[in-house]
Design an enzyme around this catalytic site. Sequence first.
Site, PDB file in Angstrom:
ATOM      1  N   ASP C  19       0.808  -1.211   0.000  1.00  0.00           N
ATOM      2  CA  ASP C  19       0.000   0.000   0.000  1.00  0.00           C
ATOM      3  C   ASP C  19       0.845   1.267   0.000  1.00  0.00           C
ATOM      4  O   ASP C  19       0.615   2.183  -0.796  1.00  0.00           O
ATOM      5  CB  ASP C  19      -0.957   0.011   1.208  1.00  0.00           C
ATOM      6  CG  ASP C  19      -2.116  -0.966   1.002  1.00  0.00           C
ATOM      7  OD1 ASP C  19      -2.092  -1.741   0.026  1.00  0.00           O
ATOM      8  OD2 ASP C  19      -3.039  -0.944   1.827  1.00  0.00           O
ATOM      9  N   ARG C 101       1.412   6.957  16.818  1.00  0.00           N
ATOM     10  CA  ARG C 101       1.275   7.929  15.721  1.00  0.00           C
ATOM     11  C   ARG C 101       2.025   9.241  15.946  1.00  0.00           C
ATOM     12  O   ARG C 101       2.663   9.751  15.028  1.00  0.00           O
ATOM     13  CB  ARG C 101      -0.206   8.192  15.429  1.00  0.00           C
ATOM     14  CG  ARG C 101      -1.013   6.942  15.053  1.00  0.00           C
ATOM     15  CD  ARG C 101      -0.264   6.075  14.101  1.00  0.00           C
ATOM     16  NE  ARG C 101      -1.034   4.958  13.577  1.00  0.00           N
ATOM     17  CZ  ARG C 101      -0.492   3.953  12.922  1.00  0.00           C
ATOM     18  NH1 ARG C 101       0.826   3.897  12.728  1.00  0.00           N
ATOM     19  NH2 ARG C 101      -1.236   2.984  12.450  1.00  0.00           N
ATOM     20  N   ASP C 130      -6.476   7.101  12.553  1.00  0.00           N
ATOM     21  CA  ASP C 130      -5.048   7.347  12.376  1.00  0.00           C
ATOM     22  C   ASP C 130      -4.758   8.574  11.539  1.00  0.00           C
ATOM     23  O   ASP C 130      -3.803   9.308  11.802  1.00  0.00           O
ATOM     24  CB  ASP C 130      -4.366   6.113  11.788  1.00  0.00           C
ATOM     25  CG  ASP C 130      -4.164   5.030  12.843  1.00  0.00           C
ATOM     26  OD1 ASP C 130      -4.050   5.390  14.026  1.00  0.00           O
ATOM     27  OD2 ASP C 130      -4.141   3.852  12.481  1.00  0.00           O
ATOM     28  N   SER C 184      -7.205  -6.025   8.630  1.00  0.00           N
ATOM     29  CA  SER C 184      -5.998  -5.209   8.568  1.00  0.00           C
ATOM     30  C   SER C 184      -5.346  -5.152   9.934  1.00  0.00           C
ATOM     31  O   SER C 184      -6.011  -5.275  10.957  1.00  0.00           O
ATOM     32  CB  SER C 184      -6.331  -3.812   8.077  1.00  0.00           C
ATOM     33  OG  SER C 184      -7.019  -3.106   9.067  1.00  0.00           O
TER      34      SER C 184
END
Lengths: 411, 411, 411, 411
Positions: C19, C101, C130, C184
């Site tokens: 990705d 993050r 996110d 995921s």
Amino acid sequence: MAPQKAVKKVVLAYSGGLDTSIILKWLQTTYGCEVVTFTADLGQGEELGPARDKALLLGIKPENIFMDDLRETFVKDYVFPMFRANAMYEGLYLLGTSIARPLIAKRQIEIAEQVGADAVSHGATGKGNDQVRFELSYYALKPDITIIAPWREWDLRSREQLIAFAEQHQIPIAKDKRGEAPFSVDANLLHASSEGKVLEDPAQEVPDYVYSRTDGPESAPDKATVITIDFKEGDPVGINGQAMSPATLLTKLNELGKINGIGRLDLVENRFVGMKSRGMYETPGGTILAMAHRAIESITLDRGAAHLKDEIMPKYAELIYNGFWFSPEREMLQALIDKSQEFVTGTVRLKLYKGNVITIGRESVYSLYDQDLVTFEEGAVAYDHRDAAGFIKLNALRLRTLGQRKKKLGL
Amino acid sequence: MAPQKAVKKVVLAYSGGLDTSIILKWLQTTYGCEVVTFTADLGQGEELGPARDKALLLGIKPENIFMDDLRETFVKDYVFPMFRANAMYEGLYLLGTSIARPLIAKRQIEIAEQVGADAVSHGATGKGNDQVRFELSYYALKPDITIIAPWREWDLRSREQLIAFAEQHQIPIAKDKRGEAPFSVDANLLHASSEGKVLEDPAQEVPDYVYSRTDGPESAPDKATVITIDFKEGDPVGINGQAMSPATLLTKLNELGKINGIGRLDLVENRFVGMKSRGMYETPGGTILAMAHRAIESITLDRGAAHLKDEIMPKYAELIYNGFWFSPEREMLQALIDKSQEFVTGTVRLKLYKGNVITIGRESVYSLYDQDLVTFEEGAVAYDHRDAAGFIKLNALRLRTLGQRKKKLGL
Amino acid sequence: MAPQKAVKKVVLAYSGGLDTSIILKWLQTTYGCEVVTFTADLGQGEELGPARDKALLLGIKPENIFMDDLRETFVKDYVFPMFRANAMYEGLYLLGTSIARPLIAKRQIEIAEQVGADAVSHGATGKGNDQVRFELSYYALKPDITIIAPWREWDLRSREQLIAFAEQHQIPIAKDKRGEAPFSVDANLLHASSEGKVLEDPAQEVPDYVYSRTDGPESAPDKATVITIDFKEGDPVGINGQAMSPATLLTKLNELGKINGIGRLDLVENRFVGMKSRGMYETPGGTILAMAHRAIESITLDRGAAHLKDEIMPKYAELIYNGFWFSPEREMLQALIDKSQEFVTGTVRLKLYKGNVITIGRESVYSLYDQDLVTFEEGAVAYDHRDAAGFIKLNALRLRTLGQRKKKLGL
Amino acid sequence: MAPQKAVKKVVLAYSGGLDTSIILKWLQTTYGCEVVTFTADLGQGEELGPARDKALLLGIKPENIFMDDLRETFVKDYVFPMFRANAMYEGLYLLGTSIARPLIAKRQIEIAEQVGADAVSHGATGKGNDQVRFELSYYALKPDITIIAPWREWDLRSREQLIAFAEQHQIPIAKDKRGEAPFSVDANLLHASSEGKVLEDPAQEVPDYVYSRTDGPESAPDKATVITIDFKEGDPVGINGQAMSPATLLTKLNELGKINGIGRLDLVENRFVGMKSRGMYETPGGTILAMAHRAIESITLDRGAAHLKDEIMPKYAELIYNGFWFSPEREMLQALIDKSQEFVTGTVRLKLYKGNVITIGRESVYSLYDQDLVTFEEGAVAYDHRDAAGFIKLNALRLRTLGQRKKKLGL
């Protein structure tokens, strides 16, 4: 009267007034202990000299008489940190009495350690908050201290008995102190409070003669006074451009407040010990300062910081009111508050007029209210009103989902 | 200008003024849809008749013109519940604009369902809070509604373009509306707010001509007005002993506040959409009411209840400010607040004087400030000052333990 | 696809996977800009080497490839400060994704400033949290940065289109990546999270093959593992008496947790962007640590401190979940929390057994649970049970007053 | 021993055990008053019959012996309302002892009014929380009641003195009650707690023989038990599809928990009276219920509601722990909580395995986790990922402004 415990030397918070003089003598006669007096100038508006004379007269040895001018410490380390929080107890009370107690207690304990005293004593009554504030502070700072609270211990049950005790022990009695006072007063540089007797009926207006620190709004000048207050990192540092020490500055604000009829508060409050109480507070400078601090924060503090402060404020104020200044949770909240004040720097312009404190301007090099701040390189502006659509839609999503549930269920 | 979505019928919050008239026409021409106008009297101080005439003139069918006098509903179901919470946003703002939006939105949705409209529209700009308040309410009440926010959609980028659009579509333009207004106003029975242009520099005092709802403190009478307000279960029900409906009562308080120079507020606030904004608020009656409500609570509310209310208030106020009136959490907080108001009944006496609202008395048959309440049968009194010793000792225990730890560790 | 803005150089958070490789190429082709890749080792369990090779293969210049082992920083400056707060989002989630993050974003911004990039980009989708966490951090640290969020911009609407784009641009595609993944995953040293597809029905149990970081309780050893964890000032510093660096320690706890079936959580949570989401989290070491931290606090933290921490925790956790790590309010709360941890030092003994983390012992030189601490000189003990009578009476006073009111009114 | 006050008739919370039998006799001999016994079945696991026999033996008149099976009331009106709040004291304790006290106190007061008693008495010691919980409840419900707390009043200072007193008054003494118990126990349908003596060192593991309500995880079956719990408006109403009354349901959950080794907690907690205490709690059914309630809320409760509940929970739990069940603030919080539970209806599937309670599924007709809910007419979906850009930008605006300030000032 037998003493509740054996005590060798006691540090008494001594004002020089009749009541603490009686306590002084009562400590000597009941506990047979050496009495050390501590008299502090916190800006209550009385000279310390007479207290010294009186202590000597009552047989206190010169080396056992301690007097301190604590005004600067009081304002710098207690009043200002509290004002950083915009603290108001029950929405209105600026905590003028509450904030002075921990400092007095701290000095008493320091003196106790210096002179080797095993006890401390205070003149607060058994029905109020002050006994709690003194004693929680004593215990926090010196957990093995013995505390003597005469008003809870002795059997002097009336004014007459007190006066008789005083006469019996050659304590001088001012003429106007023979009868019961029509109300009781506590004062320091931040405020004066009055309560009791003539103030006890909360339906009745406070009589004019109770006020001592402020002129009434009606008798204030017809023309407004405009002032500026400079702040640095959350604390006021100057008035009308002139830098001042903390106590000097608060003294000046008190003068300005007084003549402009500012800072009176007639309040029924909830005491920590469980009952309601009606008090009258005069906080002229503090009232100005509270408004000014919010004003400078309004342009220098981010929303997240400001709202968090507002949310924790009631708890912070309650802790101070209840006497928990020297508690870990007060210190933790202070750390949170102080962290927010780094950029609370700038100048507030205020109009003082017959009881009103009106913010009319505020500016700061750290202002977050600044069109340029949201304008970026190449003229691109951070705010695009089309963003509002997405902002609203995602904020609405959960409300729409709730609405769909209702609809689906036919509610 | 292509429409963003297909719409058949839209309910527009229509004031009758130039801006919403332009929106009306823009909706017709851009979306080609049927426009239904809704004009509410929330006490903004304007007749509804001219709005009807204007709507007709702009081609709205009579059956598509809705007008409501919502003043009583507004005060009873929105203003009073909010005042039960003593709500102030950022410590000072009485939320006069915020509290009106959900009601307008609710009526728009009701009308949309009644007339089978698939969309609603409002005249709030893309930079403010009102768009959020309107739209969150729309979505909560009718999750599948289409919302048209012209200020975020059209490409009329300047006053000139707006005027040109109006002229092109034969919309009458009052002479004083040609130029840009020096500030914008929102008004209802609770308050008037002004912001923008001349108010944008927070360092500059608000010019006198901006005020519309209040006389200045300086021009108020030299003699105080003394009033009483009667409360029943948290809401005001009478003035000076005379029972009044909610809107009548607030109208009367507004008059009293106005002439006595009460309720002006110059504020820099944090908008939900992320920037700071400077506004001037006039809330004459609300300012009196806020002080009176705290006063009646002070004798009728228990400490536990009062402090809990103070703790949750900032969140409650923030929810209303941000537009979450129709959210589960606002309703949960309201349930908590309302639960507390059962005995908030009694009378408050206030002195109104040149900007000051001074509580001078409060009484209630439910008063918890009552010596008799703490006196029990056979004259035994609930409060024994010796209890204070134990109370203090156990409250101090953990602080003493902390102190011992320090001592033990030599800290 | 036209770029939304002109960009010269962009720093991409690059994992080396399919990705972000597609994103890399898409940035090059769409924006025509220089791409700088940043790949961090946060303990996700993958080598960094292949990411470098892939970046080179995709035409990134060696000097534009940045790789960092951030594991120690991650644990020391992000995970541990958060665990000091006992933070759990919605009562259960240990915030494993949320906390990583801000660190990634911070490094991206540092690299952007180092290489003179004007943009940053990430591979988070448009429906999740996110994107918010990355972008709030970018904006807070560099307000004029341009952010490219490909998943919100491009018109690659299906797996097929993505694969086609990859093939078209010679991006290598692992065989198992052709089809849509059944769920995921996000992973770092603190946790692995899984969501989507096979997990989407919250009524269905998480299939066994989804778990990657933990053995199931059923397959864990039949014999418990007993360990000790040493804490210093709120942070763990050793296991079974052996001092370890933060990342080493968390790695070890992960191993211990994994084999003992600890740290699985199946949760339906509320995303910041407004919808509910079902996720499965594996936080083996973190689950042990959370329990251990509460245990060491239980003997070293005063009640006032502990309760204040509990009260503010939900807000702190929400801030981290929502992406506000770099906000003044998170920093203020951190100051409060950190202030409390000075004496949170000592050792906790735990039994790990088939999913259970059981505290079986705790000790500390700073323990407040210590009979000696409440025993004072001359054997006098701080706690006298007679004090309890006064304590109860004053705490009851307001409740009795309320009771008297009811009685008086015949309620 | 002289009585502290004159009492005619006292209602004693009587278990039938040795300690309350001694109290019974002590009340008769010391106060010379009529004793009324009240024995409640709250699910402590003991028959009431022997308590009646013992009371008769000790000379209580049959009409003065009150026995109630309060199990259904206890669970329905106390346990379940508390579980609606997800209440945990200090993050872990399910408040099993705390929640039983107000109900016992309430019944005692009701009996006191019925039989015209002027006093109540309980067997809680002077160092614990239970004395506070009993007495705050007594005072709240009947402010003029006299309370006799023998453990604070009498001069029986040791086990030997107690036994001597019992022998002197012909109180039967079971053999195993002669010596000091190795720990003390409180039990009801929600939990059993153990504390004291062998548990006093928090560094030492709880010995196996202390547990009475739960099997250990190690001895639980090797195969998991899967159950479902049905909820209606926040309360559990059935297990595995079978409807049950509150007490029946909790009894069943206790059985399930017990055999699966669920619900043990070894805790050092902070008592309201100021010291730390180490306790061991067994709450098998409650532990299952707590997890299940969070699970059903996770799909039926909106984020705003859920987060507000989490924020106020610590305060709610503290109020119950401290004994303030009958306080206005607990009732206000309950109103807030109950308001949120209207749609907390549905079914949770759980796996019980060797100490673990694992949520593996949840479903509800009121589920807010429902793709259809966010899909509107004509297939339009409420969530558009492009909205996220605006959402993020406006949330970031204040952070960017802060960043710009730093940049402008070169910080």
